[in-house]
Design a protein around this motif. Structure first.
Motif, PDB file in Angstrom:
ATOM      1  N   ASN A   1      15.061   5.558  30.496  1.00 13.71           N
ATOM      2  CA  ASN A   1      15.132   4.940  29.174  1.00 13.71           C
ATOM      3  C   ASN A   1      16.510   4.489  28.731  1.00 13.71           C
ATOM      4  N   SER A   2      17.544   4.700  29.532  1.00  8.79           N
ATOM      5  CA  SER A   2      18.881   4.317  29.077  1.00  8.79           C
ATOM      6  C   SER A   2      19.682   3.670  30.198  1.00  8.79           C
ATOM      7  N   LYS A   3      20.522   2.717  29.805  1.00  7.20           N
ATOM      8  CA  LYS A   3      21.398   2.021  30.742  1.00  7.20           C
ATOM      9  C   LYS A   3      22.564   2.933  31.087  1.00  7.20           C
ATOM     10  N   ILE A   4      22.874   3.011  32.367  1.00  8.66           N
ATOM     11  CA  ILE A   4      24.084   3.709  32.808  1.00  8.66           C
ATOM     12  C   ILE A   4      24.965   2.633  33.419  1.00  8.66           C
TER      13      ILE A   4
ATOM     14  N   PRO B   1      20.567  -1.330  34.753  1.00 10.27           N
ATOM     15  CA  PRO B   1      19.600  -1.303  33.655  1.00 10.27           C
ATOM     16  C   PRO B   1      18.680  -0.093  33.737  1.00 10.27           C
ATOM     17  N   SER B   2      18.101   0.266  32.598  1.00 10.98           N
ATOM     18  CA  SER B   2      17.103   1.339  32.604  1.00 10.98           C
ATOM     19  C   SER B   2      15.860   0.826  33.333  1.00 10.98           C
ATOM     20  N   TYR B   3      15.056   1.747  33.831  1.00  9.87           N
ATOM     21  CA  TYR B   3      13.822   1.349  34.492  1.00  9.87           C
ATOM     22  C   TYR B   3      12.861   0.679  33.509  1.00  9.87           C
ATOM     23  N   VAL B   4      12.858   1.130  32.260  1.00  6.40           N
ATOM     24  CA  VAL B   4      11.998   0.509  31.256  1.00  6.40           C
ATOM     25  C   VAL B   4      12.413  -0.940  31.029  1.00  6.40           C
ATOM     26  N   ASP B   5      13.721  -1.209  30.989  1.00  5.91           N
ATOM     27  CA  ASP B   5      14.191  -2.588  30.822  1.00  5.91           C
ATOM     28  C   ASP B   5      13.750  -3.459  32.002  1.00  5.91           C
ATOM     29  N   VAL B   6      13.821  -2.924  33.211  1.00  4.89           N
ATOM     30  CA  VAL B   6      13.381  -3.668  34.394  1.00  4.89           C
ATOM     31  C   VAL B   6      11.881  -3.947  34.285  1.00  4.89           C
ATOM     32  N   ALA B   7      11.107  -2.926  33.905  1.00  2.48           N
ATOM     33  CA  ALA B   7       9.655  -3.087  33.787  1.00  2.48           C
ATOM     34  C   ALA B   7       9.298  -4.121  32.728  1.00  2.48           C
ATOM     35  N   ASN B   8      10.050  -4.137  31.640  1.00  2.00           N
ATOM     36  CA  ASN B   8       9.764  -5.094  30.575  1.00  2.00           C
ATOM     37  C   ASN B   8      10.165  -6.518  30.947  1.00  2.00           C
ATOM     38  N   LYS B   9      11.092  -6.667  31.875  1.00  2.00           N
ATOM     39  CA  LYS B   9      11.546  -8.001  32.289  1.00  2.00           C
ATOM     40  C   LYS B   9      10.631  -8.620  33.345  1.00  2.00           C
ATOM     41  N   TYR B  10      10.089  -7.798  34.247  1.00  2.00           N
ATOM     42  CA  TYR B  10       9.322  -8.320  35.375  1.00  2.00           C
ATOM     43  C   TYR B  10       7.856  -7.883  35.315  1.00  2.00           C
ATOM     44  N   PRO B  11       6.928  -8.831  35.234  1.00  2.00           N
ATOM     45  CA  PRO B  11       5.502  -8.477  35.326  1.00  2.00           C
ATOM     46  C   PRO B  11       5.213  -7.870  36.707  1.00  2.00           C
ATOM     47  N   ALA B  12       4.245  -6.985  36.771  1.00  2.00           N
ATOM     48  CA  ALA B  12       3.912  -6.288  38.020  1.00  2.00           C
ATOM     49  C   ALA B  12       3.050  -7.164  38.922  1.00  2.00           C
ATOM     50  N   THR B  13       3.638  -8.259  39.401  1.00  2.00           N
ATOM     51  CA  THR B  13       2.938  -9.138  40.344  1.00  2.00           C
ATOM     52  C   THR B  13       3.374  -8.778  41.761  1.00  2.00           C
TER      53      THR B  13
END
Length: 131
Positions: free
Chosen positions: A65-68, A71-83
């Motif tokens: 949930n946080s950038k170190i 990017p956070s994994y949530v940010d990656v998930a929100n940017k890329y659809p699971a295709t």
């Protein structure tokens, strides 16, 4: 100051990437925050992906949930659809490294991670989508 922090981050990534998967075979029965936060519609294989991530050096630069450094994994998930196309592309980024999509700091390559393992890791990450 930001450049010094970025350089230190890159050095820690390079140092961390020199190690292979953890040799520890300890298993815990406690539920992590990540498991609690994962949506009910998590992609098949996400538990495997989560375990692979936990035994790699990924958490040196990424958190759920946080950038170190990255990017956070949530940010990656929100940017890329699971295709299938995005899963393959992101798995390739894990193995080959990459830069430019999330700022100036490059992601170090992880050539010791198999395509199958990288794919499972990406499926887990994309299962964390929140929006």
């Amino acid at each position: 100051m930001k450049k010094i922090i970025a350089i230190l981050g890159i050095c820690s990534v390079i140092f961390a990437c020199g190690s292979e998967k953890s040799e520890s075979t300890e298993e815990t029965s406690s539920t992590t925050k990540t498991e609690e936060a994962a949506p009910a519609t998590a992609a098949v294989g996400s538990a495997t992906g989560e375990k692979l991530i936990s035994t790699s050096d990924c958490l040196t630069c990424h958190q759920v949930n946080s950038k170190i450094v990255g990017p956070s994994y949530v940010d990656v998930a929100n940017k890329y659809p699971a295709t299938d196309e995005n899963i393959a592309m992101l798995a390739g980024k894990i193995i080959q490294g990459g830069s430019g999509n999330w700022g100036e700091i490059p992601m170090a390559p992880h050539p010791a991670i198999s395509t199958e393992d990288a794919t499972e890791m990406v499926k887990y990450i994309l299962s964390l989508k929140t929006n």
